[in-house]
Design a protein around this motif. Structure first.
Motif, PDB file in Angstrom:
ATOM      1  N   THR A   2       0.831  -1.190   0.000  1.00  0.00           N
ATOM      2  CA  THR A   2       0.000   0.000   0.000  1.00  0.00           C
ATOM      3  C   THR A   2       0.869   1.244   0.000  1.00  0.00           C
ATOM      4  OG1 THR A   2      -0.101   0.067   2.398  1.00  0.00           O
ATOM      5  CG2 THR A   2      -1.840  -1.173   1.256  1.00  0.00           C
ATOM      6  N   THR A   3       0.298   2.358  -0.402  1.00  0.00           N
ATOM      7  CA  THR A   3       1.000   3.633  -0.343  1.00  0.00           C
ATOM      8  C   THR A   3       0.473   4.424   0.829  1.00  0.00           C
ATOM      9  OG1 THR A   3      -0.600   4.744  -1.750  1.00  0.00           O
ATOM     10  CG2 THR A   3       1.248   3.650  -2.857  1.00  0.00           C
ATOM     11  N   GLU A   4       1.064   5.602   1.076  1.00  0.00           N
ATOM     12  CA  GLU A   4       0.638   6.431   2.207  1.00  0.00           C
ATOM     13  C   GLU A   4      -0.846   6.764   2.171  1.00  0.00           C
ATOM     14  OE1 GLU A   4       4.460   9.037   3.650  1.00  0.00           O
ATOM     15  OE2 GLU A   4       2.873   9.998   2.523  1.00  0.00           O
ATOM     16  N   THR A   5      -1.401   6.938   1.005  1.00  0.00           N
ATOM     17  CA  THR A   5      -2.784   7.376   0.905  1.00  0.00           C
ATOM     18  C   THR A   5      -3.770   6.260   0.616  1.00  0.00           C
ATOM     19  OG1 THR A   5      -2.493   7.913  -1.420  1.00  0.00           O
ATOM     20  CG2 THR A   5      -2.102   9.685   0.161  1.00  0.00           C
ATOM     21  N   SER A   6      -3.312   5.043   0.436  1.00  0.00           N
ATOM     22  CA  SER A   6      -4.227   3.960   0.100  1.00  0.00           C
ATOM     23  C   SER A   6      -4.956   3.463   1.349  1.00  0.00           C
ATOM     24  CB  SER A   6      -3.477   2.822  -0.571  1.00  0.00           C
ATOM     25  OG  SER A   6      -2.631   2.193   0.352  1.00  0.00           O
ATOM     26  N   PRO A   7      -6.126   2.859   1.151  1.00  0.00           N
ATOM     27  CA  PRO A   7      -6.864   2.300   2.291  1.00  0.00           C
ATOM     28  C   PRO A   7      -6.174   1.033   2.797  1.00  0.00           C
ATOM     29  CG  PRO A   7      -7.982   1.795   0.247  1.00  0.00           C
ATOM     30  CD  PRO A   7      -6.814   2.704  -0.097  1.00  0.00           C
ATOM     31  N   LEU A   8      -6.721   0.496   3.832  1.00  0.00           N
ATOM     32  CA  LEU A   8      -6.196  -0.759   4.368  1.00  0.00           C
ATOM     33  C   LEU A   8      -6.373  -1.880   3.356  1.00  0.00           C
ATOM     34  CD1 LEU A   8      -7.662  -0.579   7.982  1.00  0.00           C
ATOM     35  CD2 LEU A   8      -5.344   0.002   7.254  1.00  0.00           C
ATOM     36  N   THR A   9      -5.455  -2.823   3.420  1.00  0.00           N
ATOM     37  CA  THR A   9      -5.563  -3.998   2.547  1.00  0.00           C
ATOM     38  C   THR A   9      -6.638  -4.936   3.101  1.00  0.00           C
ATOM     39  OG1 THR A   9      -3.961  -5.312   3.787  1.00  0.00           O
ATOM     40  CG2 THR A   9      -3.084  -3.861   2.044  1.00  0.00           C
ATOM     41  N   PRO A  10      -7.160  -5.818   2.273  1.00  0.00           N
ATOM     42  CA  PRO A  10      -8.126  -6.803   2.777  1.00  0.00           C
ATOM     43  C   PRO A  10      -7.547  -7.640   3.922  1.00  0.00           C
ATOM     44  CG  PRO A  10      -8.195  -6.746   0.388  1.00  0.00           C
ATOM     45  CD  PRO A  10      -7.023  -5.878   0.817  1.00  0.00           C
ATOM     46  N   GLN A  11      -6.264  -7.963   3.853  1.00  0.00           N
ATOM     47  CA  GLN A  11      -5.632  -8.737   4.929  1.00  0.00           C
ATOM     48  C   GLN A  11      -5.616  -7.938   6.231  1.00  0.00           C
ATOM     49  OE1 GLN A  11      -1.543  -9.851   4.264  1.00  0.00           O
ATOM     50  NE2 GLN A  11      -1.465 -11.106   6.109  1.00  0.00           N
ATOM     51  N   LEU A  17     -10.615  -7.322  12.156  1.00  0.00           N
ATOM     52  CA  LEU A  17     -11.887  -7.951  12.509  1.00  0.00           C
ATOM     53  C   LEU A  17     -11.685  -9.197  13.367  1.00  0.00           C
ATOM     54  CD1 LEU A  17     -13.806  -7.527   9.135  1.00  0.00           C
ATOM     55  CD2 LEU A  17     -14.156  -6.252  11.269  1.00  0.00           C
ATOM     56  N   ARG A  18     -10.620  -9.937  13.113  1.00  0.00           N
ATOM     57  CA  ARG A  18     -10.334 -11.157  13.867  1.00  0.00           C
ATOM     58  C   ARG A  18      -9.785 -10.849  15.258  1.00  0.00           C
ATOM     59  NH1 ARG A  18      -6.159 -13.246  11.076  1.00  0.00           N
ATOM     60  NH2 ARG A  18      -4.733 -12.331  12.574  1.00  0.00           N
ATOM     61  N   ASP A  19      -8.814  -9.889  15.324  1.00  0.00           N
ATOM     62  CA  ASP A  19      -8.077  -9.650  16.562  1.00  0.00           C
ATOM     63  C   ASP A  19      -8.554  -8.431  17.348  1.00  0.00           C
ATOM     64  OD1 ASP A  19      -6.560 -11.801  15.705  1.00  0.00           O
ATOM     65  OD2 ASP A  19      -4.920 -10.548  14.953  1.00  0.00           O
TER      66      ASP A  19
END
Length: 85
Positions: A2-11, A17-19
């Motif tokens: 990802t870059t500085e401005t990109s959203p969170l990755t699906p992972q 959501l898991r932790d």
């Protein structure tokens, strides 16, 4: 990646959501962390009378700052973390 401005990755979203927490390395610069720390220290002092350099003497004010009114045992944590003099 990802870059500085990109959203969170699906992972990253799955991890959160898991932790219930997500660690993002290098999210803030050292200067931003220092500024945030200083701002928090000033707010604690101004609003609650807590001096981060004298938690033994002023840490009781953290109970008032607590969203649980101290039910989370913040006073115990403070007294346990302050070295004896």
């Amino acid at each position: 990646m990802t870059t500085e401005t990109s959203p969170l990755t699906p992972q990253q979203i799955d991890t959160y959501l898991r932790d219930g927490i997500l660690v993002v390395d290098n999210l803030l610069s050292r200067e931003e962390i220092i500024e945030a720390h200083q701002g928090l220290a000033q707010t604690l002092k101004d609003d609650y009378g807590v001096d981060v350099h004298d938690l033994e003497g002023t840490g009781h004010g953290l109970i008032e700052a607590s969203s649980t009114n101290g039910a989370g045992k913040i006073g115990v944590l403070i007294s346990a973390s302050v070295p004896s003099m």
